[in-house]
Design an enzyme around this catalytic site. Structure first.
Site, mmCIF file in Angstrom:
data_model
loop_
_atom_site.group_PDB
_atom_site.id
_atom_site.type_symbol
_atom_site.label_atom_id
_atom_site.label_comp_id
_atom_site.label_asym_id
_atom_site.label_seq_id
_atom_site.Cartn_x
_atom_site.Cartn_y
_atom_site.Cartn_z
ATOM 1 N N ASN A 38 -22.482 17.286 -5.834
ATOM 2 C CA ASN A 38 -23.333 17.933 -6.846
ATOM 3 C C ASN A 38 -22.928 19.401 -6.951
ATOM 4 O OD1 ASN A 38 -25.391 19.273 -8.232
ATOM 5 N ND2 ASN A 38 -27.010 17.981 -7.408
ATOM 6 N N HIS B 7 -25.428 15.056 -15.510
ATOM 7 C CA HIS B 7 -25.341 15.861 -14.290
ATOM 8 C C HIS B 7 -25.117 14.954 -13.093
ATOM 9 C CE1 HIS B 7 -26.077 18.606 -11.135
ATOM 10 N NE2 HIS B 7 -27.279 18.138 -10.837
ATOM 11 N N CYS C 291 -29.365 23.376 -12.107
ATOM 12 C CA CYS C 291 -28.374 22.350 -12.470
ATOM 13 C C CYS C 291 -28.342 22.049 -13.966
ATOM 14 C CB CYS C 291 -28.615 21.083 -11.667
ATOM 15 S SG CYS C 291 -28.356 21.338 -9.906
HETATM 16 N N1 COA Z 1 -28.101 11.372 6.930
HETATM 17 C C1 COA Z 1 -28.890 10.515 7.583
HETATM 18 N N2 COA Z 1 -30.213 10.454 7.373
HETATM 19 C C2 COA Z 1 -30.744 11.295 6.472
HETATM 20 C C3 COA Z 1 -29.973 12.215 5.759
HETATM 21 C C4 COA Z 1 -28.585 12.238 6.016
HETATM 22 N N3 COA Z 1 -27.746 13.073 5.398
HETATM 23 N N4 COA Z 1 -30.767 12.914 4.913
HETATM 24 C C5 COA Z 1 -32.005 12.452 5.108
HETATM 25 N N5 COA Z 1 -31.994 11.474 6.050
HETATM 26 C C6 COA Z 1 -33.105 10.702 6.575
HETATM 27 C C7 COA Z 1 -34.429 11.388 6.420
HETATM 28 O O1 COA Z 1 -34.642 12.328 7.453
HETATM 29 C C8 COA Z 1 -35.373 10.216 6.528
HETATM 30 O O2 COA Z 1 -35.544 9.909 7.881
HETATM 31 P P1 COA Z 1 -36.988 9.447 8.428
HETATM 32 O O3 COA Z 1 -37.294 8.181 7.688
HETATM 33 O O4 COA Z 1 -36.741 9.277 9.887
HETATM 34 O O5 COA Z 1 -37.907 10.564 8.089
HETATM 35 C C9 COA Z 1 -34.581 9.075 5.890
HETATM 36 O O6 COA Z 1 -33.215 9.502 5.854
HETATM 37 C C10 COA Z 1 -35.004 8.741 4.490
HETATM 38 O O7 COA Z 1 -35.151 9.973 3.784
HETATM 39 P P2 COA Z 1 -35.461 9.981 2.262
HETATM 40 O O8 COA Z 1 -35.647 11.384 1.808
HETATM 41 O O9 COA Z 1 -36.571 8.992 2.010
HETATM 42 O O10 COA Z 1 -34.101 9.372 1.715
HETATM 43 P P3 COA Z 1 -33.730 9.004 0.260
HETATM 44 O O11 COA Z 1 -33.300 7.595 0.158
HETATM 45 O O12 COA Z 1 -34.761 9.507 -0.717
HETATM 46 O O13 COA Z 1 -32.422 9.878 0.031
HETATM 47 C C11 COA Z 1 -31.797 11.895 -1.034
HETATM 48 C C12 COA Z 1 -32.485 11.275 0.158
HETATM 49 C C13 COA Z 1 -31.891 13.410 -0.899
HETATM 50 C C14 COA Z 1 -30.335 11.479 -1.028
HETATM 51 C C15 COA Z 1 -32.465 11.387 -2.323
HETATM 52 O O14 COA Z 1 -33.867 11.576 -2.243
HETATM 53 C C16 COA Z 1 -31.964 12.075 -3.532
HETATM 54 O O15 COA Z 1 -30.814 11.953 -3.866
HETATM 55 N N6 COA Z 1 -32.829 12.788 -4.258
HETATM 56 C C17 COA Z 1 -32.425 13.506 -5.430
HETATM 57 C C18 COA Z 1 -31.708 14.732 -5.002
HETATM 58 C C19 COA Z 1 -31.026 15.412 -6.143
HETATM 59 O O16 COA Z 1 -30.357 14.783 -6.891
HETATM 60 N N7 COA Z 1 -31.196 16.702 -6.213
HETATM 61 C C20 COA Z 1 -30.539 17.506 -7.148
HETATM 62 C C21 COA Z 1 -31.213 17.478 -8.453
HETATM 63 S S1 COA Z 1 -30.337 18.579 -9.419
#
Ligand code: COA
Length: 353
Positions: free
Chosen positions: A305, A275, A133
């Protein structure tokens, strides 16, 4: 809007001190962007995954995204964005094409030569840059270097990704975030004191955290020909929470370095083009840098993204909509797999469409 005012002399001196080689300065001369026409909404995803529009919007800020055609490839996106950037620059010529992508049309050869050929730039230097990215900022620095060294006078720098081709359709934590698109700028040799002159591009990496964002299989470590071993490992895997923390820290540090190097203060920045990883990351970055949220440009709500395309696609869209004005002081920053990150500055020039 604030054009070059206090600090302009320092900025000029800084830019001049970063000139290298033959000392040519790279200036942004055109911008373009393109997304494939097919739109997938959160409701579409909720119909096949255990997720909801409410969850996706509140955790990521994304409502819909564009997805490449079944028979499409990254070069198709890159050609469209590149064509628009050349048109915006007022000439169809470039002597180098640098393409940032994580989803090349083929593992071998690079995709940039085909893009150059299809744009009528056959014979130009053309190669890919792989920095996930952050790829566009790495490609921008590469184009700046080609110009500074006198190896090229006009460079087409493209970021293009078809991330939906790498994402596991059953993985709700990545399938809702990543999408497809392309953006591009044309760099030309120009005046270091003029609008559009790129500042120093600050780049960094941390390979000790390469497992945070990874496609484990299909490369030389876990080979594609051993299909039984690779299996589902050909899909993109991400550790979301640690990625989130790293993204904010790394972009904030690189941004401070870039703004300081330009001789600006953070409050001098008119627009932050970061980004588009996640709306909450953008909010946390604004807090960390103490930049008013209104100065953080964003299009993640309707494009998701788009990897290496993210920054130039947002530049293109903001330019087309008049959200960028000539004289605006811009901070560009990105973060992604590698880990890799970067930031730079420029004063937005008067550009065609
Ligand atoms: N819909 C519903 N639930 C979801 C889900 C979705 N699309 N994706 C994950 N979950 C669930 C998980 O399974 C987890 O469930 P559990 O508690 O039963 O295990 C719960 O939501 C919380 O997951 P978590 O990973 O703690 O959520 P979060 O608030 O961190 O959000 C992201 C997840 C991926 C959105 C977040 O971590 C994020 O944006 N990270 C950065 C990603 C990024 O920008 N990457 C690119 C960099 S270039």
């Amino acid at each position: 809007m604030s054009s070059a005012g206090p600090g302009a002399r320092e900025a000029l001196e800084t830019r001049e001190s970063h000139r290298t080689g033959c000392g040519h300065t790279a200036v942004v001369a055109g911008v373009g962007g393109w997304v494939p026409p097919r739109v997938v909404t959160n409701h579409d995803l909720s119909a096949r995954l255990d997720t909801s529009d409410e969850w996706i919007r509140s955790r990521t800020g994304i409502a819909r995204r564009h997805v490449i055609a079944r028979d499409g490839a990254t070069s198709d996106l890159a050609v469209e964005a590149g064509r628009l950037a050349l048109k915006s620059s007022g000439t169809a010529e470039a002597d180098a094409v640098v393409l940032a992508t994580t989803t090349p049309d083929h593992p071998c050869p690079a995709t940039a030569p085909e893009v150059a050929h299809r744009l009528g730039l056959g014979g130009a230097a053309a190669f890919d840059v792989a920095a996930v990215c952050t790829g566009f900022l790495y490609a921008l620095a590469t184009g700046q270097g080609l110009i500074a060294a006198g190896s090229a006078e006009r460079v087409l720098v493209i970021g293009a990704d078809a991330f939906t081709t790498l994402v596991d359709p059953q993985d709700r934590s990545t399938a809702v975030i990543f999408a497809d698109g392309a953006g591009a700028v044309v760099l030309r040799t120009g005046d270091p004191a003029g609008d559009g002159a790129l500042g120093r591009v600050f780049l960094g990496s941390d390979g000790s955290r390469s497992g945070l964002i990874q496609v484990p299989g299909g490369g030389s470590r876990q080979r594609a020909k051993d299909r039984s071993a690779v299996g589902g490992d050909c899909y993109f895997r991400m550790h979301g929470q640690e990625t989130f923390r790293q993204a904010v820290d790394r972009m904030a540090t690189a941004s401070r370095d870039a703004v300081g190097s330009a001789g600006w203060r953070l409050r001098d920045v008119d627009r932050v083009v970061a980004h588009q990883a996640n709306a909450r990351i953008l909010g946390a970055l604004a807090d960390e840098l103490d930049v008013p949220p209104g100065r953080m440009l964003s299009n993640i709500e309707h494009v998701g993204n788009t990897g290496a395309a993210s920054v130039p696609l947002l530049l293109h869209e903001a330019h087309a909509q008049g959200r960028l004005e000539a004289g605006n002081r811009l901070l560009l920053t990105a973060f992604g797999g590698g880990l890799a990150w970067g930031a730079t500055t420029l004063v937005w020039p008067r550009l065609g469409h």
